[in-house]
Design an enzyme around this catalytic site. Structure first.
Site, PDB file in Angstrom:
ATOM      1  N   VAL A 123       0.890  -1.154   0.000  1.00 36.28           N
ATOM      2  CA  VAL A 123       0.000   0.000   0.000  1.00 36.28           C
ATOM      3  C   VAL A 123       0.931   1.207   0.000  1.00 36.28           C
ATOM      4  CG1 VAL A 123      -0.091  -0.107   2.564  1.00 36.28           C
ATOM      5  CG2 VAL A 123      -1.887   1.090   1.354  1.00 36.28           C
ATOM      6  N   HIS A 636      10.071  -7.669  12.344  1.00 36.97           N
ATOM      7  CA  HIS A 636      11.186  -6.749  12.119  1.00 36.97           C
ATOM      8  C   HIS A 636      12.321  -7.415  11.345  1.00 36.97           C
ATOM      9  CE1 HIS A 636       9.760  -4.709  16.096  1.00 36.97           C
ATOM     10  NE2 HIS A 636       8.999  -4.389  15.074  1.00 36.97           N
ATOM     11  N   HIS A 679      12.041  -1.394  17.550  1.00 37.46           N
ATOM     12  CA  HIS A 679      11.180  -1.692  16.414  1.00 37.46           C
ATOM     13  C   HIS A 679      11.766  -0.897  15.239  1.00 37.46           C
ATOM     14  CE1 HIS A 679       7.942  -3.469  19.131  1.00 37.46           C
ATOM     15  NE2 HIS A 679       8.983  -3.163  19.901  1.00 37.46           N
TER      16      HIS A 679
HETATM   17  C1  LIG Z   1       2.636  -6.054  10.924  1.00 39.93           C
HETATM   18  C2  LIG Z   1       3.842  -5.222  11.197  1.00 39.93           C
HETATM   19  C3  LIG Z   1       3.975  -4.586  12.417  1.00 39.93           C
HETATM   20  C4  LIG Z   1       5.092  -3.791  12.673  1.00 39.93           C
HETATM   21  N1  LIG Z   1       5.129  -3.051  13.817  1.00 39.93           N
HETATM   22  C5  LIG Z   1       6.094  -2.130  13.961  1.00 39.93           C
HETATM   23  C6  LIG Z   1       6.029  -1.181  15.012  1.00 39.93           C
HETATM   24  O1  LIG Z   1       5.080  -1.153  15.801  1.00 39.93           O
HETATM   25  N2  LIG Z   1       7.038  -0.275  15.114  1.00 39.93           N
HETATM   26  C7  LIG Z   1       8.090  -0.276  14.250  1.00 39.93           C
HETATM   27  O2  LIG Z   1       8.996   0.545  14.429  1.00 39.93           O
HETATM   28  N3  LIG Z   1       8.162  -1.155  13.241  1.00 39.93           N
HETATM   29  C8  LIG Z   1       7.169  -2.043  13.051  1.00 39.93           C
HETATM   30  N4  LIG Z   1       7.192  -2.880  11.992  1.00 39.93           N
HETATM   31  C9  LIG Z   1       8.365  -2.855  11.093  1.00 39.93           C
HETATM   32  C10 LIG Z   1       8.424  -1.626  10.208  1.00 39.93           C
HETATM   33  O3  LIG Z   1       7.157  -1.155   9.890  1.00 39.93           O
HETATM   34  C11 LIG Z   1       9.184  -2.010   8.935  1.00 39.93           C
HETATM   35  O4  LIG Z   1      10.427  -2.581   9.272  1.00 39.93           O
HETATM   36  C12 LIG Z   1       9.471  -0.813   8.054  1.00 39.93           C
HETATM   37  O5  LIG Z   1       8.294  -0.089   7.856  1.00 39.93           O
HETATM   38  C13 LIG Z   1      10.026  -1.316   6.719  1.00 39.93           C
HETATM   39  O6  LIG Z   1      10.208  -0.226   5.858  1.00 39.93           O
HETATM   40  P1  LIG Z   1      10.808  -0.466   4.409  1.00 39.93           P
HETATM   41  O7  LIG Z   1      10.936   0.865   3.799  1.00 39.93           O
HETATM   42  O8  LIG Z   1      11.983  -1.322   4.499  1.00 39.93           O
HETATM   43  O9  LIG Z   1       9.710  -1.335   3.638  1.00 39.93           O
HETATM   44  P2  LIG Z   1       8.174  -1.056   3.434  1.00 39.93           P
HETATM   45  O10 LIG Z   1       7.697   0.054   4.272  1.00 39.93           O
HETATM   46  O11 LIG Z   1       7.480  -2.358   3.585  1.00 39.93           O
HETATM   47  O12 LIG Z   1       8.085  -0.555   1.940  1.00 39.93           O
HETATM   48  C14 LIG Z   1       8.280  -1.360   0.815  1.00 39.93           C
HETATM   49  C15 LIG Z   1       7.333  -0.854  -0.259  1.00 39.93           C
HETATM   50  O13 LIG Z   1       7.755  -1.329  -1.506  1.00 39.93           O
HETATM   51  C16 LIG Z   1       6.644  -1.823  -2.222  1.00 39.93           C
HETATM   52  N5  LIG Z   1       7.185  -2.821  -3.126  1.00 39.93           N
HETATM   53  C17 LIG Z   1       7.858  -3.931  -2.800  1.00 39.93           C
HETATM   54  N6  LIG Z   1       8.270  -4.586  -3.896  1.00 39.93           N
HETATM   55  C18 LIG Z   1       7.861  -3.854  -4.938  1.00 39.93           C
HETATM   56  C19 LIG Z   1       7.991  -4.001  -6.329  1.00 39.93           C
HETATM   57  N7  LIG Z   1       8.653  -5.039  -6.875  1.00 39.93           N
HETATM   58  N8  LIG Z   1       7.425  -3.081  -7.134  1.00 39.93           N
HETATM   59  C20 LIG Z   1       6.764  -2.019  -6.614  1.00 39.93           C
HETATM   60  N9  LIG Z   1       6.597  -1.832  -5.281  1.00 39.93           N
HETATM   61  C21 LIG Z   1       7.160  -2.738  -4.462  1.00 39.93           C
HETATM   62  C22 LIG Z   1       5.734  -2.365  -1.161  1.00 39.93           C
HETATM   63  O14 LIG Z   1       4.422  -2.499  -1.628  1.00 39.93           O
HETATM   64  C23 LIG Z   1       5.910  -1.335  -0.067  1.00 39.93           C
HETATM   65  O15 LIG Z   1       5.028  -0.274  -0.206  1.00 39.93           O
HETATM   66  C24 LIG Z   1       6.107  -3.691  11.707  1.00 39.93           C
HETATM   67  C25 LIG Z   1       5.979  -4.332  10.473  1.00 39.93           C
HETATM   68  C26 LIG Z   1       4.851  -5.078  10.213  1.00 39.93           C
HETATM   69  C27 LIG Z   1       4.711  -5.725   8.866  1.00 39.93           C
END
Ligand SMILES: Cc1cc2nc3c(=O)[nH]c(=O)nc-3n(C[C@H](O)[C@H](O)[C@H](O)COP(=O)(O)OP(=O)(O)OC[C@H]3O[C@@H](n4cnc5c(N)ncnc54)[C@H](O)[C@@H]3O)c2cc1C
Length: 699
Positions: A123, A636, A679
């Site tokens: 999303v 995480h 987190h």
């Molecule tokens: C259920 C849950 C609860 C959590 N609770 C906490 C919390 O309370 N506090 C905290 O600090 N952390 C929490 N976390 C962890 C934290 O939210 C994540 O570690 C962090 O948001 C990851 O960020 P990111 O930028 O690495 O990836 P994401 O924020 O997941 O972003 C990746 C994005 O890339 C998009 N994407 C992926 N592959 C492709 C592709 N091939 N083409 C186009 N788009 C693509 C995805 O759709 C997504 O929007 C939680 C995670 C989850 C899932």
């Protein structure tokens, strides 16, 4: 599935009520496009894959300049969606394909061969839209170790990252009563810790020395970064005591960043007895946990905007304020399938990334970037995309018929997570927890209208009572020494299997077992039902508390690798949970400690039964069985495109540049050099901020 929202009729009602209220307000800003042809025809300076936590951070910061920035996001933009926005609705989107990639691990041998669900946000806003809103930070020594692994390059120490943590947030200072209900910050119990520490087993350090001696890293500098003196035995009792209660007063918070953080205003009445119990057991109250000393029990900030009492996540925080900018275009509903690399290398042997192919409605298009491509697809999708593009371990890549272009065996390795085995308790009648929303339809309806009209009450609340402890807080010296002894044997016996990166990390992790400023276990307190090992659903009219023990620095390492050349087939996620004897022993001890906690006043006065594991489980073997049955993830996962020197197995350099490329960077949680005791979101935002800064300095 951990930390689910209660499956409440009331929440649906609230969602519908608020959805109706918001429906007319939904305006798709001009920066969002669903036109894949026009997106492919645009000449972007930068293309970012993934509009998630870090991806939108990078995109919005680059769009502050005159660059043309394109974002490819697989999910949809869902502004004003009550399932995302209402703080207490955390968990309600998990397992729903409109929000979640819904990954599942390979069968985990140490968890009875179960596959374990891994949610990831699909999303706009990514996982920041579906997470549990906890907004906290690790210990300073943990970022300092990131820096040490990178030979001090790139500014990855606490001092180098704090500015980016501040830049991403607007901190709302707590009132004294917000620090915790009914707890004075001055009532800290200064428990004496009298454990005598053994020195790190020298046999392990000798092995590590010889494993690392081809690199610029040495054991002493890694131990320094771990925050322990080389002669660990010198950690006197007095030093240990002081370090447990020491608090620094440096101003460490930002006041104008995009993500709004705040404190809960609604608390269950079982929270204070729990806090008092933890303090009675010698764990200090930490009234300032964000300053690099996170030991103790504390009330965590949440990513909730205090002015609207809605979730503050990457889409409203970073994207929405930039949405009207003509130089920022976000293509939603498109999945990147491959990074297009130049056919020739430059005179330094590097490829140039020129574009990103993506699938939209079954057709493949290619977007062009003249300056850089940034991968922000997250910890599972970023390594998948690298491998699909021929970047990774040549054996893996070529086994699926993909041409191997860059030999980078670290891609998809080094997966580290926070495993946990939650324990639940039935609470005596008459207490107020989140269960009331399920048990009392009238209360739930009132809570819904209270939230809708005044943005107050139980629906504004989230998990916030967290306890971070070193082993010394709950294990005897002799137990710790016995854990260290078996860990040392395990490491030495398996030494031939470890990468250099693992060796370096294990030296640091070994040091952290001695450093009482670096937590080994987190205990998450939840005032309400959550599914546990044996109990999938709540009983009617029953009130619960859940305490979840979470390993902070597991020694197990996992992998994420493609299983097909088809980009729409998910990669295989194998966290290898509990593979290390250290992980198994510490998690069992933490579960046992929770049993002791629940048997200690004043919390014990509230407990009606040990729900799960039940009271009949009371031996080490019984607790170990429960651990395997109940094992879940705190969600995480990190580290699958790690920042580290290439010789150690790094995937990106200290400037986040993929080795062997001139202009392909990674900015997301996959780059964490090591797991941290927090987190993941604050650090991921900081990585996004830092990446944008690095890129702006280049161009
Ligand atoms: C259920 C849950 C609860 C959590 N609770 C906490 C919390 O309370 N506090 C905290 O600090 N952390 C929490 N976390 C962890 C934290 O939210 C994540 O570690 C962090 O948001 C990851 O960020 P990111 O930028 O690495 O990836 P994401 O924020 O997941 O972003 C990746 C994005 O890339 C998009 N994407 C992926 N592959 C492709 C592709 N091939 N083409 C186009 N788009 C693509 C995805 O759709 C997504 O929007 C939680 C995670 C989850 C899932």
């Amino acid at each position: 599935m951990p930390f689910q929202a209660q499956p409440l009729i009331s929440l649906c009602t609230i969602a519908l009520t608020l959805g109706a209220q918001y429906a007319s307000a939904v305006v798709i800003p001009r920066g969002i496009t669903t036109d894949p042809v026009a997106f492919a025809a645009t000449n972007f300076d930068f293309v970012i894959v993934g509009g998630g936590t870090a991806g939108l951070t990078v995109a919005a910061r680059l769009a502050e300049e005159s660059y043309k920035v394109g974002v490819i996001e697989a999910g949809q933009y869902r502004p004003n969606d009550p399932l995302i926005d209402v703080p207490k609705n955390f968990g309600s989107t998990l397992g729903n394909a409109n929000y979640d990639w819904i990954y599942a691990t390979t069968p985990q041998v140490n968890a009875n061969n179960r596959t374990i669900i891994h949610n990831r946000g699909k999303v706009l806003g990514g996982s920041s839209a579906i997470n549990f809103e906890i907004f906290n930070r690790p210990a300073a020594a943990e970022y300092n170790a990131w820096s040490a692994l990178n030979l001090g390059l790139g500014g990855w120490a606490w001092d180098g990252l704090i500015g980016f943590l501040k830049k991403s947030e607007t901190f709302t200072a707590p009132l004294v009563e917000d620090l915790f209900p009914d707890i004075s910050p001055f009532k800290r119990r200064q428990e004496e810790v009298t454990d005598e520490m053994a020195s790190i087993p020298t046999s392990f350090l000798d092995f590590a020395d010889s494993a690392l001696n081809l690199t610029a890293l040495d054991v002493s500098s890694l131990l320094d970064a771990a925050g322990v003196a080389e002669t660990i035995g010198a950690t006197s009792n007095a030093t240990t005591r002081r370090s447990l209660v020491e608090k620094r007063d440096t101003p460490v918070h930002g006041s104008s960043g995009p993500v709004k953080a705040s404190y809960n205003t609604w608390y269950s009445d079982i929270t204070s007895p729990f806090i008092h119990t933890v303090m009675n057991m010698g764990i200090p109250l930490n009234s300032d946990p964000d300053n690099g000393n996170n030991i103790g029990i504390y009330n965590s900030q949440r990513s909730v905007d205090p002015s609207t009492q809605t979730r503050s996540y990457a889409a409203p925080a970073y994207y929405a304020p930039s949405a009207s900018k003509a130089n920022l275009i976000v293509l939603t509903g498109a999945q990147a399938t491959k990074i297009v690399l130049s056919s020739n290398k430059d005179n330094q042997g590097r490829y140039t990334a020129t574009g990103v192919s993506y699938s939209y409605g079954g057709t493949i298009y290619t977007a062009k970037a003249s300056k850089e491509i940034v991968l922000s697809g997250g910890v599972f999708n970023t390594p998948q995309l690298l491998e699909l593009s021929g970047i990774g371990n040549p054996d893996i890549v070529s086994s699926f018929g993909i041409q191997s272009l860059i030999d980078l065996p670290g891609v998809g390795e080094n997966l580290q997570d926070h495993p946990m085995s939650p324990c639940s308790f039935v609470i005596k009648p008459g207490h107020h927890t989140w269960d009331e929303l399920r048990n009392n339809a009238t209360f739930a309806a009132q809570a819904g209208s209270q939230y809708a009209t005044t943005k107050t009450g139980i629906l504004t609340s989230t998990i916030s009572t967290l306890t971070f402890t070193p082993l010394q807080s709950f294990l005897s010296s002799s137990k710790i020494i016995s854990i260290l002894t078996s860990l040392t044997s395990e490491l030495i016996n398996n030494s031939s299997k470890f990468s250099l990166l693992q060796w370096a990390q294990y030296v640091i992790q070994m040091g952290w077992i001695y450093n009482t400023n670096v937590p080994q276990v987190e205990f998450v307190f939840i005032p309400g039902f959550q599914p546990t090992g044996n109990v999938a659903a709540p009983s009617p009219n029953t009130t619960y508390a859940v305490i979840s023990p979470v390993l902070q620095h597991p020694f197990s390492r996992g992998t994420v690798h493609i299983t097909s050349a088809d980009p729409l087939v998910k990669a295989a996620v194998n966290p290898n949970y509990l593979a290390s004897v250290f992980d198994r022993t510490v998690l069992v001890e933490a579960i046992k400690y929770i049993r002791t906690l629940a048997s200690t006043a004043p919390f014990s006065d509230l407990v009606q039964t040990f729900n799960d594991p039940p009271a009949s489980v009371n031996t080490d073997d019984g607790f170990a069985d429960y651990m395997r049955k109940a094992l879940q993830s705190l969600k995480h996962p990190v580290g699958t495109a790690v920042i580290a020197p290439r010789i150690l197995g790094g995937v990106v350099d200290a400037n986040l540049l993929v080795y062997g490329t001139k202009n392909l960077r990674v900015a997301d949680a996959s780059t964490f050099p090591m797991q941290i005791s927090a987190h993941a979101q604050t650090t991921t935002y900081a990585i996004g901020e830092k990446a944008a800064n690095i890129i702006k300095n280049v161009w």
